[in-house]
Design an enzyme around this catalytic site. Sequence first.
Site, PDB file in Angstrom:
ATOM      1  N   GLY A  63       0.761  -1.239   0.000  1.00  0.00           N
ATOM      2  CA  GLY A  63       0.000   0.000   0.000  1.00  0.00           C
ATOM      3  C   GLY A  63       0.794   1.291   0.000  1.00  0.00           C
ATOM      4  CD1 TRP A  65       4.677   2.908  -4.665  1.00  0.00           C
ATOM      5  CD2 TRP A  65       3.902   3.013  -6.760  1.00  0.00           C
ATOM      6  NE1 TRP A  65       5.751   2.820  -5.509  1.00  0.00           N
ATOM      7  CE2 TRP A  65       5.312   2.880  -6.800  1.00  0.00           C
ATOM      8  CE3 TRP A  65       3.203   3.083  -7.955  1.00  0.00           C
ATOM      9  CZ2 TRP A  65       6.028   2.830  -7.994  1.00  0.00           C
ATOM     10  CZ3 TRP A  65       3.908   3.028  -9.157  1.00  0.00           C
ATOM     11  CH2 TRP A  65       5.302   2.913  -9.171  1.00  0.00           C
ATOM     12  CG  ASP A  83      -1.201  -6.741  -4.838  1.00  0.00           C
ATOM     13  OD1 ASP A  83      -0.271  -5.954  -5.070  1.00  0.00           O
ATOM     14  OD2 ASP A  83      -1.022  -7.969  -4.706  1.00  0.00           O
ATOM     15  CG  ASP A  99      -4.260 -13.490 -10.809  1.00  0.00           C
ATOM     16  OD1 ASP A  99      -3.779 -12.551 -11.465  1.00  0.00           O
ATOM     17  OD2 ASP A  99      -3.813 -14.653 -10.852  1.00  0.00           O
ATOM     18  CG  ASP A 124       6.002  -1.002  -7.665  1.00  0.00           C
ATOM     19  OD1 ASP A 124       6.892  -0.875  -8.523  1.00  0.00           O
ATOM     20  OD2 ASP A 124       6.252  -1.137  -6.447  1.00  0.00           O
ATOM     21  CE  LYS A 164       8.189  -3.612  -9.855  1.00  0.00           C
ATOM     22  NZ  LYS A 164       8.416  -3.870  -8.419  1.00  0.00           N
TER      23      LYS A 164
END
Length: 209
Positions: A63, A65, A83, A99, A124, A164
């Site tokens: 958490g 970000w 997530d 997912d 990320d 990322k």
Amino acid sequence: MSKNKVSASSGRWLKEHFDDKYVLEAQKRGYRSRAIFKIEEIQNKDKLLKPGMTVVDLGAAPGGWSQYAVEQVGDEGQVIACDILPMDSIAGVSFLQGDFREEAVLDALLERIQPDMVDVVMSDMAPNMSGNLAVDQPRAMYLVELALDMCRQVLAPNGSFTVKVFQGEGFDQYLQEVRNMFKVVKIRKPDSSRARSREVYIVATGYKG
């Protein structure tokens, strides 16, 4: 690999982690992970987040970000996070656990978002790494492709995207794909990103829609 080697490797990682100045600073400032300093550096350079914005945070747990994004967008903004791992609640963040690769989870996430109304998509996400580059790199590239697909579905014109990405096979093609969709694209390697890591962050602004 022997248990002794595994233990030694784990021990080195733990020592590095707890001696890490970014880990210590994150704890001091009340953030959940050292990753906050990556998005903070990107924000300081690229000014992606502004008050009142709607932000989607992919791969959000634990958490850090999302915490930072909420601070930047304020009470008039909103953060929608997703997530596969659980995440403790954060005021101002709508969190969906699941997912992201599964269609049902993606549909549930899209239900929380008005089309073409998201100002920033940030990701990320990373797969569980096996240590086998031939396996890990395709998994990582699949996730960043999904994040880019999310941009296509929800991002407002002139919206922004940061993701990322691990340098390796597929990176150059992906970078070109992002450049085709956004007016300005930069590559960042934040100071808090470990030097040995192949990770970089693509920062894209001016979504062409």
